[in-house]
Design a protein around this motif. Structure first.
Motif, PDB file in Angstrom:
ATOM      1  N   ALA A 155       0.830  -1.206   0.000  1.00  0.00           N
ATOM      2  CA  ALA A 155       0.000   0.000   0.000  1.00  0.00           C
ATOM      3  C   ALA A 155       0.863   1.255   0.000  1.00  0.00           C
ATOM      4  O   ALA A 155       1.926   1.289   0.619  1.00  0.00           O
ATOM      5  CB  ALA A 155      -0.908   0.001   1.216  1.00  0.00           C
ATOM      6  N   PRO A 156       0.404   2.316  -0.667  1.00  0.00           N
ATOM      7  CA  PRO A 156       1.117   3.589  -0.630  1.00  0.00           C
ATOM      8  C   PRO A 156       0.931   4.268   0.717  1.00  0.00           C
ATOM      9  O   PRO A 156       0.133   3.835   1.555  1.00  0.00           O
ATOM     10  CB  PRO A 156       0.444   4.385  -1.748  1.00  0.00           C
ATOM     11  N   ASP A 157       1.662   5.339   0.938  1.00  0.00           N
ATOM     12  CA  ASP A 157       1.548   6.077   2.198  1.00  0.00           C
ATOM     13  C   ASP A 157       0.270   6.909   2.249  1.00  0.00           C
ATOM     14  O   ASP A 157      -0.198   7.262   3.337  1.00  0.00           O
ATOM     15  CB  ASP A 157       2.766   6.992   2.372  1.00  0.00           C
ATOM     16  N   GLU A 158      -0.287   7.240   1.090  1.00  0.00           N
ATOM     17  CA  GLU A 158      -1.460   8.101   1.041  1.00  0.00           C
ATOM     18  C   GLU A 158      -2.195   7.853  -0.267  1.00  0.00           C
ATOM     19  O   GLU A 158      -1.587   7.527  -1.282  1.00  0.00           O
ATOM     20  CB  GLU A 158      -1.021   9.566   1.124  1.00  0.00           C
ATOM     21  N   ILE A 159      -3.520   7.989  -0.235  1.00  0.00           N
ATOM     22  CA  ILE A 159      -4.338   7.815  -1.429  1.00  0.00           C
ATOM     23  C   ILE A 159      -5.187   9.064  -1.619  1.00  0.00           C
ATOM     24  O   ILE A 159      -5.889   9.495  -0.700  1.00  0.00           O
ATOM     25  CB  ILE A 159      -5.244   6.581  -1.312  1.00  0.00           C
ATOM     26  N   LEU A 160      -5.113   9.664  -2.817  1.00  0.00           N
ATOM     27  CA  LEU A 160      -5.855  10.877  -3.136  1.00  0.00           C
ATOM     28  C   LEU A 160      -6.631  10.681  -4.434  1.00  0.00           C
ATOM     29  O   LEU A 160      -6.288   9.837  -5.261  1.00  0.00           O
ATOM     30  CB  LEU A 160      -4.899  12.064  -3.299  1.00  0.00           C
ATOM     31  N   ASP A 161      -7.666  11.504  -4.603  1.00  0.00           N
ATOM     32  CA  ASP A 161      -8.392  11.487  -5.870  1.00  0.00           C
ATOM     33  C   ASP A 161      -7.602  12.195  -6.960  1.00  0.00           C
ATOM     34  O   ASP A 161      -7.535  11.716  -8.095  1.00  0.00           O
ATOM     35  CB  ASP A 161      -9.752  12.180  -5.701  1.00  0.00           C
ATOM     36  N   VAL A 162      -7.023  13.346  -6.633  1.00  0.00           N
ATOM     37  CA  VAL A 162      -6.316  14.164  -7.619  1.00  0.00           C
ATOM     38  C   VAL A 162      -5.024  14.679  -7.002  1.00  0.00           C
ATOM     39  O   VAL A 162      -5.000  15.064  -5.826  1.00  0.00           O
ATOM     40  CB  VAL A 162      -7.175  15.368  -8.085  1.00  0.00           C
ATOM     41  N   LEU A 163      -3.964  14.693  -7.801  1.00  0.00           N
ATOM     42  CA  LEU A 163      -2.697  15.259  -7.362  1.00  0.00           C
ATOM     43  C   LEU A 163      -2.269  16.313  -8.378  1.00  0.00           C
ATOM     44  O   LEU A 163      -2.158  16.029  -9.570  1.00  0.00           O
ATOM     45  CB  LEU A 163      -1.623  14.175  -7.248  1.00  0.00           C
ATOM     46  N   ILE A 164      -2.068  17.544  -7.896  1.00  0.00           N
ATOM     47  CA  ILE A 164      -1.604  18.652  -8.733  1.00  0.00           C
ATOM     48  C   ILE A 164      -0.119  18.848  -8.472  1.00  0.00           C
ATOM     49  O   ILE A 164       0.304  18.906  -7.314  1.00  0.00           O
ATOM     50  CB  ILE A 164      -2.377  19.947  -8.412  1.00  0.00           C
ATOM     51  N   VAL A 165       0.674  18.947  -9.524  1.00  0.00           N
ATOM     52  CA  VAL A 165       2.121  19.140  -9.384  1.00  0.00           C
ATOM     53  C   VAL A 165       2.461  20.562  -9.801  1.00  0.00           C
ATOM     54  O   VAL A 165       2.302  20.941 -10.964  1.00  0.00           O
ATOM     55  CB  VAL A 165       2.909  18.127 -10.234  1.00  0.00           C
ATOM     56  N   GLY A 166       2.911  21.366  -8.843  1.00  0.00           N
ATOM     57  CA  GLY A 166       3.299  22.746  -9.107  1.00  0.00           C
ATOM     58  C   GLY A 166       2.364  23.734  -8.437  1.00  0.00           C
ATOM     59  O   GLY A 166       1.138  23.597  -8.502  1.00  0.00           O
ATOM     60  N   ALA A 167       2.951  24.737  -7.753  1.00  0.00           N
ATOM     61  CA  ALA A 167       2.160  25.774  -7.079  1.00  0.00           C
ATOM     62  C   ALA A 167       2.525  27.152  -7.614  1.00  0.00           C
ATOM     63  O   ALA A 167       2.704  28.104  -6.859  1.00  0.00           O
ATOM     64  CB  ALA A 167       2.358  25.710  -5.566  1.00  0.00           C
TER      65      ALA A 167
END
Length: 501
Positions: free
Chosen positions: A15-27
């Motif tokens: 299993a990964p450390d965290e599960i998200l619906d969406v991941l945005i790269v860059g702020a």
């Protein structure tokens, strides 16, 4: 099942450390704008924004050279949802303050994780998701984040170092050589002879910023560039403020007026290039006077539409030249010498400091290694769907802005698309979406952009690394906001170009 929610993810043994619906790269501009739209329109989804730097802003954090400012007006470079109330050409500090306000007003700080460098991203067919390996720069620790959807907002160039040609004799130069992208905070140019190599927007910003404090500033260019000049103000906005019109109305009205004028100007560069050329050069000649050699130093060899035309607010570059605080030399570098630069013509330019405003180093998807079930993905082998999705790459979008219009205009269009696409996937019960070419179209490929249409050096140097285009408008980055603003909202998400599974 909730028709707006993404399907449940399976959880494998590792299993990964965290599960998200969406991941945005860059702020930067793209990431913050995308996060705003996602948080407002799909608030039930879990998401995070990963930023490699220690703060928000992207370009406006990386670039700290004297005079750093936008080369697009902030009424269109700013977001559609946040009125811009300052001068149209803004400083980096003003832009960061604008972004800071958006983050604070909308609680976006709870989604942004700074100092997080993405090391790799792998798509699993079995798990129907991306696993992204992330390193925390402060501790060196790595984490694995699983996400159904990846939203790449990291821009198009490398933030760690700019492009610097390898000229002979650079090691012999006794002074300081610096690229504007990595300008030292303690570099003092007072009383120094400064040479700025380049002729684009960065050089046009640096030269007037250094003029007056330095002994002299020389803009050394291989060939001239087109510039537009004018007041750093929008007369329509000033009039509407005098009438005490609400700022949100002013923002929308001025934004539409600017986009209307930009569209007309862009079409004119294609339809009447000689007239546009005469007007642009004539405005410079009017400032520098009849005795200045405008033909050599400010008459480009290319057609006006083939490169971005930088705006010089209040013509500060040309007034610095007219005052004698700055000068322009046009020629090719033969080599650096201990005391400066020697040109092929034999002319020597004395210098204490040389600023290489020679462009960016292109970055495709942040130069992150992508793979699909462990097999590397080469984006140069993919075909783009409208410059934002790619064949053979599931559940991923890339925000790549406009060359002739403000970058952020495309951020808004792509965000609207994603915020329609994710609920559409849920309504269909689909975990996966990717663009697919029709049978028989796979071989019809072209470059990301046509060099005959747009050909700045930073793009041509790495054009072979970018995705390819296919047949028809849907399979290319049109670079035409005025067409996209109508085309994107009308996209049929059940079009055969999308394959859902």
């Amino acid at each position: 099942m909730d028709a707006t929610a993404l399907p449940e993810m399976s959880v494998p043994a590792s299993a990964p450390d965290e599960i998200l619906d969406v991941l945005i790269v860059g702020a930067g501009m793209s990431g913050i704008g995308s996060a705003y739209h996602l948080s407002k329109r799909l608030p039930h989804l879990t998401f995070a924004v990963l930023e490699a730097q220690d703060g928000f802003g992207g370009t406006w954090r990386t670039h700290r050279f004297p005079g750093i400012r936008s080369d697009s007006d902030l009424h269109t470079f700013g977001y559609s949802f946040k009125p811009w109330t300052g001068p149209p050409i803004a400083t980096a500090a003003e832009i960061k303050a604008y972004l800071e306000g958006i983050i604070a007003e909308n609680g976006l700080d709870r989604f942004i994780r700074y100092g997080r460098q993405v090391l790799a991203a792998d798509w699993s067919e079995a798990d129907r998701r991306w696993t992204v390996t992330v390193r925390e720069r402060a501790t060196g620790a790595t984490r694995r984040i699983a996400t159904r959807f990846l939203w790449m907002c990291q821009g198009y160039y490398r933030h760690d170092a700019g492009h610097v040609p390898d000229w002979p004799g650079m090691a012999d130069f006794a002074g300081t050589i610096v690229h504007p992208q990595s300008w030292p905070e303690d570099l003092d140019t007072t009383g120094k002879r400064v040479v700025v190599i380049g002729s684009g927007a960065t050089a046009a910003t640096l030269v007037p910023a250094l003029a007056g404090r330095s002994a002299h500033v020389t803009m050394l260019q291989r060939s001239p560039t087109y510039f537009r000049t004018g007041r750093n103000a929008i007369e329509l906005a000033e009039t509407l403020r005098q009438l005490q019109v609400d700022e949100s109305w002013i923002h929308e009205i001025v934004r539409r007026k600017i986009l209307f004028d930009q569209d007309a100007f862009t079409r004119q560069t294609y339809e009447q290039p000689e007239r546009v050329k005469a007007e642009l050069i004539g405005a410079i000649r009017a400032i520098l006077g009849p005795d200045y050699d405008v033909e050599t130093h400010f008459t480009p060899r290319y057609r006006p539409w083939r490169q971005r035309i930088a705006f010089v607010p209040d013509a500060d570059l040309f007034h610095a030249i007219r005052r004698g605080e700055a000068s322009v030399v046009t020629g090719e570098i033969e080599r650096f010498t201990p005391g400066g630069i020697r040109l092929r013509s034999g002319e020597e330019i004395d210098a204490d400091i040389v600023a290489t405003a020679t462009g960016f180093r292109l970055s495709v998807m942040g130069d992150i290694p992508f793979s699909r079930d462990g097999v590397p993905i080469d984006f140069a082998e993919t075909v783009t769907w409208r410059g934002t999705m790619f064949t053979g790459v599931p559940n991923l979008v890339w925000v790549f802005g406009y060359f002739r219009a403000s970058w952020t205009l495309r951020t808004d269009l792509v965000a609207d698309l994603v915020c329609r696409l994710l609920p559409h996937m849920a309504a269909r019960g689909a975990d996966v979406v990717e663009p697919v070419l029709a049978e028989g179209d796979a071989g019809a490929r072209g470059p990301w952009t046509d060099p005959e249409d747009f050909n700045p050096g930073y793009l041509l140097r790495d054009l072979d690394r970018l995705p390819k285009t296919g047949p028809g408008e849907a399979w290319r980055h049109s670079q035409n906001y005025w067409a996209d603003k109508d085309a994107f909202p009308a996209i049929d998400l059940d079009d055969p170009a999308f394959r859902y599974t």
